[in-house]
Write a protein that holds these residues in place. Structure first.
Motif, short mmCIF file in Angstrom:
data_model
loop_
_atom_site.label_atom_id
_atom_site.label_comp_id
_atom_site.label_asym_id
_atom_site.label_seq_id
_atom_site.Cartn_x
_atom_site.Cartn_y
_atom_site.Cartn_z
N TYR A 1 20.16 -14.66 24.29
CA TYR A 1 19.49 -13.83 23.29
C TYR A 1 20.54 -13.49 22.23
N HIS B 1 14.71 -18.00 22.88
CA HIS B 1 13.57 -18.76 23.39
C HIS B 1 13.37 -18.32 24.83
N ASP C 1 5.59 -12.00 11.83
CA ASP C 1 6.94 -11.59 11.43
C ASP C 1 7.19 -10.18 11.93
N GLU C 2 8.47 -9.91 12.25
CA GLU C 2 8.86 -8.60 12.79
C GLU C 2 10.11 -8.13 12.06
N ILE D 1 7.94 -17.51 24.26
CA ILE D 1 8.20 -16.70 23.07
C ILE D 1 9.46 -17.22 22.39
N THR D 2 9.33 -17.58 21.11
CA THR D 2 10.47 -18.01 20.31
C THR D 2 10.63 -17.07 19.13
N LYS D 3 11.84 -16.56 18.96
CA LYS D 3 12.16 -15.68 17.83
C LYS D 3 13.25 -16.36 17.02
N ASN E 1 17.52 -14.29 17.62
CA ASN E 1 17.12 -15.65 17.99
C ASN E 1 17.10 -15.76 19.51
N THR F 1 12.37 -11.32 11.60
CA THR F 1 12.38 -12.33 12.65
C THR F 1 10.99 -12.93 12.74
N ARG F 2 10.92 -14.26 12.72
CA ARG F 2 9.65 -14.98 12.86
C ARG F 2 9.41 -15.19 14.34
N ASN F 3 8.24 -14.79 14.82
CA ASN F 3 7.89 -14.91 16.23
C ASN F 3 6.80 -15.95 16.41
N ILE G 1 4.46 -17.23 19.68
CA ILE G 1 4.12 -17.07 21.08
C ILE G 1 3.10 -18.14 21.43
#
Length: 148
Positions: free
Chosen positions: A87, A74, A42-43, A65-67, A72, A52-54, A56
């Motif tokens: 983005y 991809h 998490d960030e 990489i999906t945020k 949000n 934001t959940r990351n 990788i």
């Protein structure tokens, strides 16, 4: 490597004679399944509520990489390929292009280092050449220092 890892992600952006560096250090969850590596963490963004959940996913030739959350996106980095994506930020949507020139994954017994070299464009306009360095290090019981 065990499931809980210390994560350092640093990005370097070159534009004209300037260098901008951004670094995130956090704890994440790592696992490997079917020859592919997975990292989850998490960030939080400074000055913005929420996280934001990351996720990788990576191997020797591709980093995905999906945020999801406050931002949000991809993003797919593949050597010698250009990938386009939207983005979604709190300030609006950006169409970004990622032209990846090099990916290097160095796996050791208790750490993994990933380097991605790419150029970034926004709305089809070149912005800069960039580097992302992602370092995963096994978190050992009682360990207090993040990286040596």
């Amino acid at each position: 490597m065990n499931k809980e890892v210390l994560v350092s992600i640093s990005g370097l952006q070159f534009s004209n004679d300037d260098k901008d560096v951004l670094e995130v250090i956090t704890i994440g969850d790592y696992y490997k399944r079917n020859g592919r590596h997975y990292l989850l963490f998490d960030e939080a963004m400074e000055g913005i509520e929420g996280t934001t959940r990351n996720m990788i996913k990576f191997n020797d030739h591709m980093v995905d990489i999906t945020k999801k959350g406050v931002t949000n996106v991809h993003m797919v980095f593949e050597e010698k390929q250009k990938n386009m994506t939207y983005y979604d930020t709190p300030f609006g949507n950006l169409l970004i292009g990622l032209s990846t020139s090099h990916i290097e994954v160095k796996e050791k017994e208790d750490s993994i280092d990933i380097q991605i070299d790419y150029s970034l464009d926004i709305n089809y306009e070149y912005i800069s050449d960039c580097k992302i360095n992602i370092c995963l290090k096994e978190k050992k019981a009682g360990e207090v220092s993040l990286f040596s």
